[in-house]
Design an enzyme around this catalytic site. Sequence first.
Site, PDB file in Angstrom:
ATOM      1  N   GLU A 272      34.254  11.096 135.117  1.00  0.00           N
ATOM      2  CA  GLU A 272      33.051  10.604 134.427  1.00  0.00           C
ATOM      3  C   GLU A 272      33.168  10.828 132.922  1.00  0.00           C
ATOM      4  O   GLU A 272      32.377  11.559 132.329  1.00  0.00           O
ATOM      5  CB  GLU A 272      31.821  11.362 134.938  1.00  0.00           C
ATOM      6  CG  GLU A 272      31.592  11.309 136.428  1.00  0.00           C
ATOM      7  CD  GLU A 272      30.486  12.263 136.881  1.00  0.00           C
ATOM      8  OE1 GLU A 272      30.024  13.103 136.070  1.00  0.00           O
ATOM      9  OE2 GLU A 272      30.080  12.175 138.047  1.00  0.00           O
ATOM     10  N   PRO A 273      34.144  10.209 132.279  1.00  0.00           N
ATOM     11  CA  PRO A 273      34.287  10.435 130.836  1.00  0.00           C
ATOM     12  C   PRO A 273      33.211   9.703 130.050  1.00  0.00           C
ATOM     13  O   PRO A 273      32.847   8.568 130.372  1.00  0.00           O
ATOM     14  CB  PRO A 273      35.659   9.812 130.532  1.00  0.00           C
ATOM     15  CG  PRO A 273      35.788   8.727 131.557  1.00  0.00           C
ATOM     16  CD  PRO A 273      35.105   9.220 132.790  1.00  0.00           C
ATOM     17  N   GLY A 274      32.696  10.356 129.039  1.00  0.00           N
ATOM     18  CA  GLY A 274      31.745   9.717 128.137  1.00  0.00           C
ATOM     19  C   GLY A 274      32.334   9.667 126.744  1.00  0.00           C
ATOM     20  O   GLY A 274      32.869   8.667 126.282  1.00  0.00           O
ATOM     21  N   TYR A 315      24.020  20.681 117.531  1.00  0.00           N
ATOM     22  CA  TYR A 315      25.199  21.396 118.070  1.00  0.00           C
ATOM     23  C   TYR A 315      26.090  21.961 116.974  1.00  0.00           C
ATOM     24  O   TYR A 315      27.258  22.274 117.251  1.00  0.00           O
ATOM     25  CB  TYR A 315      26.061  20.453 118.925  1.00  0.00           C
ATOM     26  CG  TYR A 315      25.293  19.595 119.881  1.00  0.00           C
ATOM     27  CD1 TYR A 315      24.687  20.142 121.010  1.00  0.00           C
ATOM     28  CD2 TYR A 315      25.181  18.228 119.679  1.00  0.00           C
ATOM     29  CE1 TYR A 315      23.979  19.340 121.895  1.00  0.00           C
ATOM     30  CE2 TYR A 315      24.482  17.422 120.559  1.00  0.00           C
ATOM     31  CZ  TYR A 315      23.877  17.991 121.657  1.00  0.00           C
ATOM     32  OH  TYR A 315      23.187  17.200 122.529  1.00  0.00           O
ATOM     33  N   CYS A 342      11.648  15.026 106.903  1.00  0.00           N
ATOM     34  CA  CYS A 342      11.072  16.252 106.335  1.00  0.00           C
ATOM     35  C   CYS A 342      11.408  17.483 107.164  1.00  0.00           C
ATOM     36  O   CYS A 342      10.531  18.108 107.758  1.00  0.00           O
ATOM     37  CB  CYS A 342       9.582  16.076 106.203  1.00  0.00           C
ATOM     38  SG  CYS A 342       9.221  14.666 105.166  1.00  0.00           S
ATOM     39  N   GLU A 343      12.673  17.790 107.262  1.00  0.00           N
ATOM     40  CA  GLU A 343      13.120  18.997 107.956  1.00  0.00           C
ATOM     41  C   GLU A 343      14.400  19.482 107.299  1.00  0.00           C
ATOM     42  O   GLU A 343      15.261  18.663 106.951  1.00  0.00           O
ATOM     43  CB  GLU A 343      13.456  18.697 109.426  1.00  0.00           C
ATOM     44  CG  GLU A 343      12.290  18.232 110.228  1.00  0.00           C
ATOM     45  CD  GLU A 343      12.344  18.740 111.665  1.00  0.00           C
ATOM     46  OE1 GLU A 343      13.003  19.768 111.927  1.00  0.00           O
ATOM     47  OE2 GLU A 343      11.714  18.089 112.501  1.00  0.00           O
ATOM     48  N   TYR A 371      26.911   9.838 121.899  1.00  0.00           N
ATOM     49  CA  TYR A 371      25.704  10.643 121.694  1.00  0.00           C
ATOM     50  C   TYR A 371      25.163  10.478 120.273  1.00  0.00           C
ATOM     51  O   TYR A 371      24.654  11.416 119.671  1.00  0.00           O
ATOM     52  CB  TYR A 371      25.970  12.120 122.026  1.00  0.00           C
ATOM     53  CG  TYR A 371      26.589  12.294 123.397  1.00  0.00           C
ATOM     54  CD1 TYR A 371      25.841  12.073 124.546  1.00  0.00           C
ATOM     55  CD2 TYR A 371      27.943  12.627 123.555  1.00  0.00           C
ATOM     56  CE1 TYR A 371      26.412  12.185 125.811  1.00  0.00           C
ATOM     57  CE2 TYR A 371      28.519  12.738 124.819  1.00  0.00           C
ATOM     58  CZ  TYR A 371      27.753  12.517 125.929  1.00  0.00           C
ATOM     59  OH  TYR A 371      28.305  12.628 127.180  1.00  0.00           O
TER      60      TYR A 371
HETATM   61  N1  LLP Z   1      29.168  13.777 133.790  1.00  0.00           N
HETATM   62  C1  LLP Z   1      28.031  14.497 133.713  1.00  0.00           C
HETATM   63  C2  LLP Z   1      27.380  14.906 134.954  1.00  0.00           C
HETATM   64  C3  LLP Z   1      27.513  14.860 132.466  1.00  0.00           C
HETATM   65  O1  LLP Z   1      26.405  15.586 132.413  1.00  0.00           O
HETATM   66  C4  LLP Z   1      28.165  14.444 131.280  1.00  0.00           C
HETATM   67  C5  LLP Z   1      27.636  14.783 129.967  1.00  0.00           C
HETATM   68  C6  LLP Z   1      29.325  13.669 131.409  1.00  0.00           C
HETATM   69  C7  LLP Z   1      29.808  13.362 132.678  1.00  0.00           C
HETATM   70  C8  LLP Z   1      30.085  13.160 130.225  1.00  0.00           C
HETATM   71  O2  LLP Z   1      30.623  14.196 129.467  1.00  0.00           O
HETATM   72  P1  LLP Z   1      31.618  13.842 128.257  1.00  0.00           P
HETATM   73  O3  LLP Z   1      32.845  13.204 128.843  1.00  0.00           O
HETATM   74  O4  LLP Z   1      30.902  12.916 127.347  1.00  0.00           O
HETATM   75  O5  LLP Z   1      31.886  15.148 127.635  1.00  0.00           O
HETATM   76  N2  LLP Z   1      24.705  15.221 123.589  1.00  0.00           N
HETATM   77  C9  LLP Z   1      25.837  16.112 123.642  1.00  0.00           C
HETATM   78  C10 LLP Z   1      26.669  15.935 124.883  1.00  0.00           C
HETATM   79  C11 LLP Z   1      25.878  16.082 126.155  1.00  0.00           C
HETATM   80  C12 LLP Z   1      26.718  15.877 127.386  1.00  0.00           C
HETATM   81  C13 LLP Z   1      25.870  15.722 128.580  1.00  0.00           C
HETATM   82  N3  LLP Z   1      26.575  15.470 129.803  1.00  0.00           N
HETATM   83  C14 LLP Z   1      26.657  15.944 122.375  1.00  0.00           C
HETATM   84  O6  LLP Z   1      26.285  15.144 121.524  1.00  0.00           O
HETATM   85  O7  LLP Z   1      27.663  16.622 122.202  1.00  0.00           O
END
Ligand code: LLP
Length: 422
Positions: A272-274, A315, A342-343, A371
């Site tokens: 599940e890459p994001g 973060y 304003c922060e 993100y």
């Molecule tokens: N699978 C699940 C169940 C997740 O909760 C996430 C991310 C992913 C896959 C994807 O993870 P990745 O490959 O993108 O690392 N907003 C934060 C990141 C929050 C991630 C939440 N879950 C940021 O900007 O760093």
Amino acid sequence: MNYFTYQDNRLFAEDVAIGDLAARLGTPLYIYSARTLRRHYRVLSEAFKGTDSLICFAMKALSNLSILKLFGDLGAGFDIVSVGELMRCLRAGADPGKIVFSGVGKTDEEIEAALKAKILMINVESRPELHRVSAVAQRINLQAPVSLRVNPDLDPGTHPHISTGHRDSKFGIPLSQVDEYYAEARGLKNLELAGLSTHIGSQITETAPFAEAGEKVAKIIAGLRAQGIALKYLDLGGGLGIPYQEEPPSPAQYSAALLGPLRNIGLKIIIEPGRVLVGNAGILVTKVLYVKETDVKRFIVVDGAMNDLIRPVLYEAYHDIVPVVRREGGDRQTADVVGPVCESGDFFARERDLPAVDSGDLIAVMSAGAYGFVMASNYNSRPRAAEVLVEGTVAHVIRERDTFEDIIRNEKIVTLKGGPDA
Ligand code: LLP
């Protein structure tokens, strides 16, 4: 590797000059490169070649319909966390049979919608959720393919807000309870025990946590097999980091670490890459409004703000910042790059050494594809930015900038009675 490069000191997205785009569409502006998105997908797919596997893009990272369509067309599945994300996928023409549903707080309505859409599986995160999925499935007379999300209790070495695989996080079921969960699930109606899943955190820049996760799930699966529980899918989550500043493992090193302990597991591997797919494929372009000098500091005040990109304050994230027009041999200055909100937390960079800029100059906040826009808000009644997807010489607006009417769309002015005691 991405396709944001300088040509004659002007920054381009593929073959489109960013200055021209900003002049046409205004700022702040999110720009994505289709060639970069495709490249990232291809490199990751190649890293899993030879393994029966499916890439489910964690669409929470970047959920614009055109981006989903691009990945769907490449054969990707999707990892979703809400019915809204499910509807986005379906709207973008995704194959429901390649969708996995993660998250600790699914409602009855979401479970029902997912089952009716015939998604691949629901990743269950707690005992009450297991019972709820079974109950919903019985009520609508469908079989629910489920996996149980295991919390492998390890430290992925990332920022605490994006670390999920430690035993004190809200995610997954404890290692010590996995056997009883599966035993219990077996006895529940309308459930099909399809898989096991895990996800240890995000922006992980070492291979060791992935190898450790792989080893831990390999043991669990062997234990389940011994009890006669045969699963089909092993969902290993996302989490591979990108080079904001640090040097993460390559996709090939990542897959080697993850799959090492799982070579002969005999299950279809899901990832599940994001971030790794979209992070470096997007930038946020913003215009310098003022350069403000105080007794102690220099501030570059830009028209983008924390409502557009909240990662730096949330973060302590580092995003490279570059000028859209590079001046040969120009001066450098140390400055905080801040927005109009304003922060004090409204910044993109602090004490950053940057090429000198003036009012009206454009700068690009790099690696903003993941993100970025998805976490944008209308705070301070600021419109959310437009999004553009570039392919070669063509720039497609894939989301218009919010209008003022968009911002107030669901609000009402009510007439109150008032009076002296009100
Ligand atoms: N699978 C699940 C169940 C997740 O909760 C996430 C991310 C992913 C896959 C994807 O993870 P990745 O490959 O993108 O690392 N907003 C934060 C990141 C929050 C991630 C939440 N879950 C940021 O900007 O760093």
